[in-house]
Design a protein around this motif. Structure first.
Motif, PDB file in Angstrom:
ATOM      1  N   GLY A 174      -5.494  -1.775  -6.039  1.00  0.00           N
ATOM      2  CA  GLY A 174      -4.073  -1.910  -5.794  1.00  0.00           C
ATOM      3  C   GLY A 174      -3.290  -2.229  -7.047  1.00  0.00           C
ATOM      4  N   PRO A 175      -2.014  -2.578  -6.892  1.00  0.00           N
ATOM      5  CA  PRO A 175      -1.156  -2.850  -8.052  1.00  0.00           C
ATOM      6  C   PRO A 175      -1.591  -4.106  -8.779  1.00  0.00           C
ATOM      7  CG  PRO A 175      -0.058  -3.463  -6.007  1.00  0.00           C
ATOM      8  CD  PRO A 175      -1.312  -2.740  -5.602  1.00  0.00           C
ATOM      9  N   ALA A 176      -1.518  -4.082 -10.097  1.00  0.00           N
ATOM     10  CA  ALA A 176      -1.873  -5.234 -10.924  1.00  0.00           C
ATOM     11  C   ALA A 176      -0.603  -5.992 -11.254  1.00  0.00           C
ATOM     12  CB  ALA A 176      -2.584  -4.783 -12.195  1.00  0.00           C
ATOM     13  N   GLY A 177      -0.326  -7.023 -10.488  1.00  0.00           N
ATOM     14  CA  GLY A 177       0.903  -7.778 -10.684  1.00  0.00           C
ATOM     15  C   GLY A 177       1.022  -8.402 -12.052  1.00  0.00           C
ATOM     16  N   GLY A 178      -0.103  -8.902 -12.585  1.00  0.00           N
ATOM     17  CA  GLY A 178      -0.082  -9.549 -13.885  1.00  0.00           C
ATOM     18  C   GLY A 178       0.336  -8.594 -14.970  1.00  0.00           C
ATOM     19  N   ASP A 179      -0.169  -7.338 -14.895  1.00  0.00           N
ATOM     20  CA  ASP A 179       0.176  -6.350 -15.918  1.00  0.00           C
ATOM     21  C   ASP A 179       1.659  -6.022 -15.866  1.00  0.00           C
ATOM     22  OD1 ASP A 179      -2.426  -6.320 -16.620  1.00  0.00           O
ATOM     23  OD2 ASP A 179      -2.935  -4.475 -15.525  1.00  0.00           O
ATOM     24  N   LEU A 218       0.840  -1.205   0.000  1.00  0.00           N
ATOM     25  CA  LEU A 218       0.000   0.000   0.000  1.00  0.00           C
ATOM     26  C   LEU A 218       0.873   1.252   0.000  1.00  0.00           C
ATOM     27  CD1 LEU A 218      -2.784   1.375   0.244  1.00  0.00           C
ATOM     28  CD2 LEU A 218      -2.587   1.137   2.735  1.00  0.00           C
ATOM     29  N   ASP A 219       1.933   1.242   0.806  1.00  0.00           N
ATOM     30  CA  ASP A 219       2.821   2.398   0.910  1.00  0.00           C
ATOM     31  C   ASP A 219       3.507   2.681  -0.433  1.00  0.00           C
ATOM     32  OD1 ASP A 219       4.123   4.319   2.875  1.00  0.00           O
ATOM     33  OD2 ASP A 219       5.896   3.376   2.013  1.00  0.00           O
ATOM     34  N   ASP A 220       3.984   1.629  -1.083  1.00  0.00           N
ATOM     35  CA  ASP A 220       4.644   1.796  -2.388  1.00  0.00           C
ATOM     36  C   ASP A 220       3.652   2.309  -3.428  1.00  0.00           C
ATOM     37  OD1 ASP A 220       6.974   0.881  -1.282  1.00  0.00           O
ATOM     38  OD2 ASP A 220       6.786  -1.158  -2.062  1.00  0.00           O
ATOM     39  N   TYR A 221       2.420   1.789  -3.366  1.00  0.00           N
ATOM     40  CA  TYR A 221       1.393   2.177  -4.340  1.00  0.00           C
ATOM     41  C   TYR A 221       1.048   3.664  -4.222  1.00  0.00           C
ATOM     42  CZ  TYR A 221      -3.122   2.033  -6.779  1.00  0.00           C
ATOM     43  OH  TYR A 221      -4.165   2.268  -7.638  1.00  0.00           O
ATOM     44  N   LEU A 222       1.062   4.179  -2.982  1.00  0.00           N
ATOM     45  CA  LEU A 222       0.672   5.567  -2.736  1.00  0.00           C
ATOM     46  C   LEU A 222       1.851   6.545  -2.820  1.00  0.00           C
ATOM     47  CD1 LEU A 222      -1.792   4.964   0.246  1.00  0.00           C
ATOM     48  CD2 LEU A 222      -2.410   5.766  -2.045  1.00  0.00           C
ATOM     49  N   ALA A 223       3.003   6.062  -3.246  1.00  0.00           N
ATOM     50  CA  ALA A 223       4.191   6.926  -3.323  1.00  0.00           C
ATOM     51  C   ALA A 223       3.971   8.109  -4.247  1.00  0.00           C
ATOM     52  CB  ALA A 223       5.408   6.120  -3.776  1.00  0.00           C
ATOM     53  N   ASP A 224       3.191   7.917  -5.313  1.00  0.00           N
ATOM     54  CA  ASP A 224       2.934   9.013  -6.256  1.00  0.00           C
ATOM     55  C   ASP A 224       1.445   9.258  -6.448  1.00  0.00           C
ATOM     56  OD1 ASP A 224       2.314   6.681  -7.545  1.00  0.00           O
ATOM     57  OD2 ASP A 224       3.404   7.135  -9.399  1.00  0.00           O
TER      58      ASP A 224
END
Length: 218
Positions: A80-85, A15-21
């Motif tokens: 959240g982040p789409a790992g597959g993409d 979550l923290d990495d996702y909200l970095a920007d």
């Protein structure tokens, strides 16, 4: 897809990495996406998760108004982040051999030029980043007899390129008086806080003062 379990460090790190920007889970204003992810937490993130904590405090400031955020709530795993993409994009990059082998030097030269041209075209299609900020304003009326609905309409009537109004709520300040707390997203090189304060204070029959309650780069 998703952040995983938000009650452990792995999920909080994602979550923290996702909200970095980003200021919000989706888009440029609070939505049901924020409400769903907020409810998935067991409490405020630890101080080490700077971005997640900033976002948590912002959403928490809306209190019970979170249920009135716009949008349609989905399952927590849908955000959240789409790992597959990301893996697919990585695979595309891995498959792109900038200097592939050819049967002859001439063919290799032409093939390399074609690949360089394709690579340059791919890079040129990436959109330029536009610096934006999320601003939370406190708009205070003169007294408890001020029509707060009309006051909000006046505030939202301020329109200019690079300005988008978001969610709003009324917050008690005492003696029966409530202030309007309203969010907006601005393009930094087009709209500033001075412009917003000047335009809103121009409605002097309704507005006593305007304060910036929160300011976050997107």
């Amino acid at each position: 897809m998703g952040f995983g379990d938000l009650k452990n460090k792995t999920g909080l790190k994602a979550l923290d990495d996702y909200l970095a920007d980003k200021s919000y889970i989706e888009g440029f204003q609070p939505s049901q996406a924020d409400a769903v992810v907020f409810k998935g937490l067991s409490g405020a993130p630890a101080a080490e998760f700077v971005n997640a904590l900033r976002w948590y405090n912002q959403i928490n400031s809306y209190g019970g108004a979170k249920d009135s955020f716009p949008g349609v709530a989905k399952a927590l795993t849908q955000y959240g982040p789409a790992g597959g993409d990301a893996q697919a994009a990585k695979k595309d990059d891995d498959d792109f051999d900038l200097f592939g082998e050819s049967d002859s030097e001439e063919e290799e030269d032409e093939e390399t030029k074609a690949k360089l041209a394709a690579y340059a075209a791919k890079k040129s299609k990436k959109p330029a980043l536009i610096a934006k900020s999320s601003i939370l304003l406190d708009v205070k009326p003169w007294d408890d007899e001020t029509d707060m609905k009309a006051l909000e309409e006046k505030v939202r009537s301020v329109q200019t390129e690079g300005l988008v109004w978001g969610a709003a709520k009324l917050v008690p300040v005492g003696y029966g008086i409530k202030k309007l707390q309203i969010n907006c997203v601005v393009e930094d090189d087009k709209v500033g806080t001075d412009f917003l304060e000047e335009e809103i204070c121009a409605f002097e029959d309704f507005v006593q003062s305007v304060d910036v309650a929160a300011f976050n780069k997107i």
